[in-house]
Design a protein around this motif. Structure first.
Motif, mmCIF file in Angstrom:
data_model
loop_
_atom_site.group_PDB
_atom_site.id
_atom_site.type_symbol
_atom_site.label_atom_id
_atom_site.label_comp_id
_atom_site.label_asym_id
_atom_site.label_seq_id
_atom_site.Cartn_x
_atom_site.Cartn_y
_atom_site.Cartn_z
ATOM 1 N N GLU A 124 -15.292 -55.987 36.950
ATOM 2 C CA GLU A 124 -15.811 -57.283 37.390
ATOM 3 C C GLU A 124 -16.149 -58.167 36.199
ATOM 4 N N LYS A 125 -15.597 -59.380 36.186
ATOM 5 C CA LYS A 125 -15.859 -60.361 35.134
ATOM 6 C C LYS A 125 -16.502 -61.587 35.782
ATOM 7 N N GLY A 126 -17.546 -62.068 35.190
ATOM 8 C CA GLY A 126 -18.207 -63.244 35.717
ATOM 9 C C GLY A 126 -19.402 -62.892 36.580
ATOM 10 N N LYS A 127 -19.966 -63.921 37.214
ATOM 11 C CA LYS A 127 -21.132 -63.736 38.075
ATOM 12 C C LYS A 127 -20.910 -64.503 39.363
ATOM 13 N N GLY A 128 -21.428 -63.962 40.415
ATOM 14 C CA GLY A 128 -21.305 -64.621 41.702
ATOM 15 C C GLY A 128 -21.084 -63.617 42.797
ATOM 16 N N ASP A 129 -20.623 -64.100 43.953
ATOM 17 C CA ASP A 129 -20.446 -63.215 45.098
ATOM 18 C C ASP A 129 -19.067 -63.340 45.734
ATOM 19 N N LYS A 130 -18.135 -64.053 45.057
ATOM 20 C CA LYS A 130 -16.807 -64.236 45.641
ATOM 21 C C LYS A 130 -15.740 -63.971 44.576
ATOM 22 N N ILE A 131 -14.664 -63.304 44.981
ATOM 23 C CA ILE A 131 -13.556 -63.014 44.062
ATOM 24 C C ILE A 131 -12.683 -64.261 43.957
ATOM 25 N N LEU A 132 -12.519 -64.769 42.720
ATOM 26 C CA LEU A 132 -11.712 -65.961 42.485
ATOM 27 C C LEU A 132 -10.273 -65.614 42.108
ATOM 28 N N SER A 133 -10.073 -64.520 41.359
ATOM 29 C CA SER A 133 -8.724 -64.100 40.962
ATOM 30 C C SER A 133 -8.735 -62.609 40.644
ATOM 31 N N GLN A 134 -7.532 -62.061 40.440
ATOM 32 C CA GLN A 134 -7.419 -60.635 40.166
ATOM 33 C C GLN A 134 -6.202 -60.356 39.296
ATOM 34 N N LYS A 135 -6.263 -59.219 38.572
ATOM 35 C CA LYS A 135 -5.134 -58.687 37.823
ATOM 36 C C LYS A 135 -5.134 -57.193 38.052
ATOM 37 N N PRO A 136 -4.064 -56.564 38.462
ATOM 38 C CA PRO A 136 -2.760 -57.141 38.747
ATOM 39 C C PRO A 136 -2.793 -57.960 40.035
ATOM 40 N N ASN A 137 -1.766 -58.758 40.210
ATOM 41 C CA ASN A 137 -1.679 -59.615 41.390
ATOM 42 C C ASN A 137 -1.492 -58.793 42.655
ATOM 43 N N ALA A 138 -1.884 -59.358 43.776
ATOM 44 C CA ALA A 138 -1.666 -58.720 45.079
ATOM 45 C C ALA A 138 -0.170 -58.477 45.238
ATOM 46 N N GLY A 139 0.197 -57.297 45.743
ATOM 47 C CA GLY A 139 1.604 -56.952 45.961
ATOM 48 C C GLY A 139 2.204 -56.153 44.824
ATOM 49 N N SER A 140 1.543 -56.103 43.663
ATOM 50 C CA SER A 140 2.033 -55.285 42.545
ATOM 51 C C SER A 140 1.876 -53.815 42.897
ATOM 52 N N VAL A 141 2.793 -52.985 42.405
ATOM 53 C CA VAL A 141 2.689 -51.541 42.655
ATOM 54 C C VAL A 141 1.666 -50.954 41.691
ATOM 55 N N ILE A 142 0.686 -50.252 42.261
ATOM 56 C CA ILE A 142 -0.368 -49.606 41.473
ATOM 57 C C ILE A 142 -0.529 -48.173 41.937
ATOM 58 N N LYS A 143 -1.222 -47.375 41.137
ATOM 59 C CA LYS A 143 -1.476 -45.979 41.478
ATOM 60 C C LYS A 143 -2.943 -45.797 41.843
#
Length: 159
Positions: A124-143
């Motif tokens: 988690e980076k930043g402060k607050g209560d809502k997710i503004l962005s993410q890495k990896p992007n939605a739909g990327s293959v992860i384990k």
């Protein structure tokens, strides 16, 4: 039973000559040492020191036993055994891959719950209560066990 003799069968001997014979004490019966829960290399060493050999080694995936650890043995601990010990060894858990879900626009609480259900870690980076962005992007293959970095901010309300 006669295990061996000093004059080989079929050889000619003089009448009245003594033939030494050696009697068998029967098969060697050892009490089986415990190797379950040990790493395979250590288990093989324990068996070797007990005069036993590793027989068949079967490998299976396990979510509860670490990779290369002995899950089970045959004969079991304490049972009499004669030389060969079969082992069941862990390959570790199955590797699980899937598409990364979208954490963006979720509340931090919902994102944490989703990550926990899927076996993911959130960075988690930043402060607050809502997710503004993410890495990896939605739909990327992860384990399973991967880390998803999310940027957190305050929810803005439009008037």
């Amino acid at each position: 039973y006669i295990a061996r003799q000093d004059i080989l069968p079929g050889q000619k001997v003089k009448e009245g000559r003594n033939i030494r014979v050696f009697l068998s004490k029967g098969p060697v019966v050892a009490s089986m040492p415990a190797v379950e829960g040990e790493p395979l290399d250590k288990a093989e060493l324990i068996l070797s020191k007990a005069g036993l050999r590793t027989g068949r080694v079967s490998r299976v995936h396990s979510d509860t036993v670490g990779k290369d650890m002995v899950i089970a043995q045959r004969p079991q601990t304490g049972e009499p055994g004669g030389g060969m010990v079969s082992l069941l060894v862990s390959l570790g858990p199955y590797e699980v891959s899937y598409k990364c879900p979208s954490f963006t626009d979720r509340s931090l609480e919902d994102a944490r719950a989703l990550a926990q259900r899927l076996g993911l870690r959130l960075s988690e980076k930043g402060k607050g209560d809502k997710i503004l962005s993410q890495k990896p992007n939605a739909g990327s293959v992860i384990k399973k066990g991967a880390t998803v970095e999310v940027t957190i901010g305050e929810e803005t309300k439009e008037w």
